[in-house]
Design a protein around this motif. Structure first.
Motif, mmCIF file in Angstrom:
data_model
loop_
_atom_site.group_PDB
_atom_site.id
_atom_site.type_symbol
_atom_site.label_atom_id
_atom_site.label_comp_id
_atom_site.label_asym_id
_atom_site.label_seq_id
_atom_site.Cartn_x
_atom_site.Cartn_y
_atom_site.Cartn_z
ATOM 1 N N GLU A 63 -7.864 -1.562 -2.049
ATOM 2 C CA GLU A 63 -8.977 -1.221 -2.933
ATOM 3 C C GLU A 63 -9.912 -0.205 -2.279
ATOM 4 O O GLU A 63 -10.357 0.758 -2.910
ATOM 5 C CB GLU A 63 -9.793 -2.470 -3.270
ATOM 6 C CG GLU A 63 -9.086 -3.513 -4.097
ATOM 7 C CD GLU A 63 -9.971 -4.740 -4.273
ATOM 8 O OE1 GLU A 63 -11.193 -4.564 -4.469
ATOM 9 O OE2 GLU A 63 -9.453 -5.861 -4.213
ATOM 10 N N SER A 64 -10.224 -0.448 -1.007
ATOM 11 C CA SER A 64 -11.147 0.445 -0.296
ATOM 12 C C SER A 64 -10.563 1.844 -0.144
ATOM 13 O O SER A 64 -11.245 2.837 -0.366
ATOM 14 C CB SER A 64 -11.471 -0.141 1.081
ATOM 15 O OG SER A 64 -12.110 -1.387 0.960
ATOM 16 N N TYR A 65 -9.285 1.894 0.212
ATOM 17 C CA TYR A 65 -8.650 3.206 0.377
ATOM 18 C C TYR A 65 -8.538 3.945 -0.959
ATOM 19 O O TYR A 65 -8.631 5.173 -1.004
ATOM 20 C CB TYR A 65 -7.265 3.049 1.002
ATOM 21 C CG TYR A 65 -7.283 2.603 2.439
ATOM 22 C CD1 TYR A 65 -8.000 3.311 3.403
ATOM 23 C CD2 TYR A 65 -6.580 1.472 2.853
ATOM 24 C CE1 TYR A 65 -8.017 2.910 4.731
ATOM 25 C CE2 TYR A 65 -6.583 1.066 4.176
ATOM 26 C CZ TYR A 65 -7.307 1.786 5.109
ATOM 27 O OH TYR A 65 -7.316 1.384 6.428
ATOM 28 N N LEU A 125 5.900 2.626 9.937
ATOM 29 C CA LEU A 125 4.554 2.530 9.378
ATOM 30 C C LEU A 125 3.600 3.469 10.113
ATOM 31 O O LEU A 125 2.760 4.126 9.498
ATOM 32 C CB LEU A 125 4.047 1.092 9.463
ATOM 33 C CG LEU A 125 4.854 0.048 8.690
ATOM 34 C CD1 LEU A 125 4.243 -1.343 8.875
ATOM 35 C CD2 LEU A 125 4.918 0.391 7.222
ATOM 36 N N LEU A 126 3.728 3.523 11.428
ATOM 37 C CA LEU A 126 2.898 4.443 12.218
ATOM 38 C C LEU A 126 3.179 5.894 11.834
ATOM 39 O O LEU A 126 2.255 6.696 11.675
ATOM 40 C CB LEU A 126 3.144 4.221 13.707
ATOM 41 C CG LEU A 126 2.611 2.908 14.290
ATOM 42 C CD1 LEU A 126 3.206 2.656 15.668
ATOM 43 C CD2 LEU A 126 1.090 2.941 14.368
ATOM 44 N N ALA A 127 4.473 6.205 11.686
ATOM 45 C CA ALA A 127 4.843 7.568 11.301
ATOM 46 C C ALA A 127 4.321 7.908 9.910
ATOM 47 O O ALA A 127 3.873 9.031 9.658
ATOM 48 C CB ALA A 127 6.359 7.721 11.356
ATOM 49 N N SER A 128 4.370 6.933 9.003
ATOM 50 C CA SER A 128 3.859 7.155 7.655
ATOM 51 C C SER A 128 2.359 7.430 7.678
ATOM 52 O O SER A 128 1.866 8.339 7.004
ATOM 53 C CB SER A 128 4.168 5.924 6.791
ATOM 54 O OG SER A 128 3.684 6.094 5.487
ATOM 55 N N ALA A 129 1.629 6.645 8.473
ATOM 56 C CA ALA A 129 0.181 6.852 8.587
ATOM 57 C C ALA A 129 -0.131 8.232 9.171
ATOM 58 O O ALA A 129 -1.048 8.921 8.704
ATOM 59 C CB ALA A 129 -0.433 5.750 9.447
ATOM 60 N N ARG A 130 0.618 8.636 10.178
ATOM 61 C CA ARG A 130 0.395 9.972 10.783
ATOM 62 C C ARG A 130 0.693 11.075 9.777
ATOM 63 O O ARG A 130 -0.007 12.099 9.750
ATOM 64 C CB ARG A 130 1.274 10.128 12.029
ATOM 65 C CG ARG A 130 0.884 9.216 13.190
ATOM 66 C CD ARG A 130 1.634 9.572 14.456
ATOM 67 N NE ARG A 130 1.461 8.555 15.477
ATOM 68 C CZ ARG A 130 2.363 7.628 15.785
ATOM 69 N NH1 ARG A 130 3.545 7.620 15.151
ATOM 70 N NH2 ARG A 130 2.122 6.725 16.712
ATOM 71 N N ALA A 131 1.734 10.884 8.964
ATOM 72 C CA ALA A 131 2.041 11.884 7.933
ATOM 73 C C ALA A 131 0.877 11.986 6.950
ATOM 74 O O ALA A 131 0.494 13.082 6.532
ATOM 75 C CB ALA A 131 3.323 11.501 7.195
ATOM 76 N N GLY A 132 0.302 10.849 6.588
ATOM 77 C CA GLY A 132 -0.848 10.860 5.684
ATOM 78 C C GLY A 132 -2.034 11.604 6.258
ATOM 79 O O GLY A 132 -2.759 12.296 5.543
ATOM 80 N N GLY A 180 -6.034 2.079 12.614
ATOM 81 C CA GLY A 180 -6.755 3.059 13.426
ATOM 82 C C GLY A 180 -6.422 4.485 13.066
ATOM 83 O O GLY A 180 -7.274 5.380 13.146
ATOM 84 N N ILE A 181 -5.179 4.724 12.650
ATOM 85 C CA ILE A 181 -4.783 6.071 12.225
ATOM 86 C C ILE A 181 -5.318 6.378 10.826
ATOM 87 O O ILE A 181 -5.782 7.485 10.543
ATOM 88 C CB ILE A 181 -3.248 6.205 12.225
ATOM 89 C CG1 ILE A 181 -2.696 6.022 13.650
ATOM 90 C CG2 ILE A 181 -2.808 7.560 11.663
ATOM 91 C CD1 ILE A 181 -1.180 5.914 13.708
ATOM 92 N N LEU A 182 -5.295 5.392 9.958
ATOM 93 C CA LEU A 182 -5.684 5.614 8.564
ATOM 94 C C LEU A 182 -7.168 5.799 8.374
ATOM 95 O O LEU A 182 -7.594 6.571 7.506
ATOM 96 C CB LEU A 182 -5.225 4.437 7.696
ATOM 97 C CG LEU A 182 -3.734 4.241 7.499
ATOM 98 C CD1 LEU A 182 -3.482 2.971 6.696
ATOM 99 C CD2 LEU A 182 -3.124 5.446 6.800
ATOM 100 N N ASN A 183 -7.982 5.071 9.135
ATOM 101 C CA ASN A 183 -9.409 5.041 8.859
ATOM 102 C C ASN A 183 -10.116 6.280 9.381
ATOM 103 O O ASN A 183 -10.343 6.406 10.591
ATOM 104 C CB ASN A 183 -10.056 3.806 9.498
ATOM 105 C CG ASN A 183 -9.943 2.596 8.598
ATOM 106 O OD1 ASN A 183 -9.522 2.705 7.458
ATOM 107 N ND2 ASN A 183 -10.329 1.454 9.105
ATOM 108 N N PRO A 184 -10.529 7.186 8.493
ATOM 109 C CA PRO A 184 -11.398 8.276 8.953
ATOM 110 C C PRO A 184 -12.764 7.719 9.321
ATOM 111 O O PRO A 184 -13.103 6.582 8.979
ATOM 112 C CB PRO A 184 -11.482 9.211 7.751
ATOM 113 C CG PRO A 184 -10.908 8.479 6.605
ATOM 114 C CD PRO A 184 -10.255 7.231 7.086
#
Length: 426
Positions: A78-80, A375-382, A415-419
């Motif tokens: 929801e937050s994202y 999952l880490l790679a997906s977050a980095r791609a995002g 940690g990767i996702l959260n700006p």
């Protein structure tokens, strides 16, 4: 110009009232306020802080309580999703996915909370989805009516595709509730594509009588439009599934053979995607030979796709899912490895969906830890793309994946996702 005059007239009116009339009006307002807030008979006995607290409590008495952890993947989603708010259409699409995930979890409380807050057509679409899910849930059908009422009211405010989708979901809910005449009145307003999709859902749920292949093909003639090969194949598949459930495999098999012919005659890739569902249906119906033939044909088609085709990795992951169901684990691992090999060759904005499709099957095969690198790679791609909505969409996808596999999003991925300017609040 009208507004100042209205103020002036009101001031003149108050000025004409004598002091006893003003005092009476004020006394009436105070008494009403005391009754609404259940204030003590003697006003002075309640402090101003207590009064404010009481007013707040009264204002919240109809609010929906939500007891969710900040690490709940759907609450995080929801937050994202707030990062998609600049595009109302896209925001609604992903929020409805989150709402459906809450509903499938059984948390209709949260689903309702979010549905009421969606802008534009999202409000009606979400209520229609919840109505259909509740109507299909034994023991909860009576709860569907309030959502159905909202969705049908919203139908008067929208047009185009949102209206089509809303109308089809409402009709589906009405069929589940046994209100066929109301459902048919909504059906009459549907376009061909959504009417075909609705018929597919109705046969899947055994809400319409089973039909022969000949009758099914006659119906398809009336509902055919350019580019809906996959919808036609899925309709035939639903009819086959219905016959299998009724214990009539001899009536189901001709449907499956027809789908196989369609898939090979009508080209790549959408019609051939149905070969996988055909394989699953045939296997469940005891048609092992046809199931294996369909799976092998599908995998052969996939091998012919270019590695930079964005659908290749998700298709192979979907094949691996069925192979896992069939306990052919080594084959599933081999095809997942082939799917992973395509990731560096596809467009970065298609990569997260592909990686998450693979990750979901990795988790089934070898546990959640085996999926973490993806999952880490997906977050980095995002994070790699400059458009902020892409990061938000990727984050929502990851959270929905976590919900699907019943595993929280790891601190490393978060940690990767959260700006820096995004805070996930309890």
């Amino acid at each position: 110009m009208d507004f100042p005059f209205a103020i002036s007239d009101r001031q003149n009116q108050v000025g004409r009232e004598d002091s006893s009339q003003v005092q009476m009006r004020l006394s009436s307002l105070l008494i009403a306020a005391m009754m609404m807030t259940s204030a003590p008979a003697v006003w002075g006995q309640e402090s101003s802080d207590d009064l404010v607290a009481r007013l707040v409590q009264e204002s919240q008495k109809h609010a929906i309580p939500r007891n969710l952890s900040p690490t709940d993947p759907l609450f995080q989603a929801e937050s994202y999703a707030a990062g998609l708010a600049a595009d109302v259409s896209e925001f609604n699409v992903w929020m409805i996915e989150i709402i459906k995930a809450y509903a499938h979890r059984g948390d209709f409380n949260s689903a309702a909370y979010l549905a009421k807050r969606l802008p534009g057509s999202g409000n009606g679409l979400a209520h229609a989805e919840i109505a259909a899910l509740l109507a299909a849930s034994p023991g909860r059908q009576s709860e569907a009516e309030s959502y159905l009422k909202v969705a049908r009211k919203e139908l008067n405010q929208v047009s185009g595709l949102p209206a089509e989708l809303m109308r089809a979901r409402c009709a589906l809910a009405l069929y589940y509730l046994g209100r066929e005449s109301e459902a048919m009145s909504l059906e009459a307003e549907l376009g061909k594509l959504e009417l075909l999709s609705l018929n597919t859902r109705l046969h899947e749920a055994n809400l319409l009588p089973a039909i022969s292949l000949l009758d099914a093909k006659r119906l398809l003639v009336t509902l055919t439009e350019q580019g809906n090969d996959e919808r036609q194949a899925r309709f035939l598949l639903a009819c086959a599934q219905q016959h299998f459930k009724k214990g009539s495999p001899e009536l189901a098999k001709p449907f499956l053979e027809e789908i196989g012919t369609m898939a090979m005659e009508r080209g790549l890739p959408t019609a051939q995607r149905v070969l996988l569902d055909l394989a699953r249906t045939a296997h469940a119906g005891g048609q092992a030979l046809l199931a294996n033939k369909s799976m092998n044909l599908f995998l052969k088609c996939c091998e012919g796709y270019s590695d930079n085709a964005e659908w290749k990795a998700p298709f192979l992951a979907a094949a691996a899912e069925i192979l896992i169901e069939w306990k052919r684990l080594d084959e599933a691992r081999a095809w997942l490895k082939a799917a992973e090999a395509t990731i560096p060759k596809i467009f970065v904005m298609d990569a997260p969906a592909a990686m998450l499709a693979i990750a979901r099957q990795r988790a089934k095969l070898d546990g959640p830890d085996s999926a973490e690198p993806l999952l880490l790679a997906s977050a980095r791609a995002g994070r790699s793309h400059s458009h902020p909505r892409f990061l938000a969409e990727t984050a929502v996808r990851i959270c929905l994946h976590a919900e699907a596999v019943s595993t929280p999003v790891s601190a490393e991925v978060t940690g990767i996702l959260n700006p820096a300017d995004v805070e996930v609040k309890p």
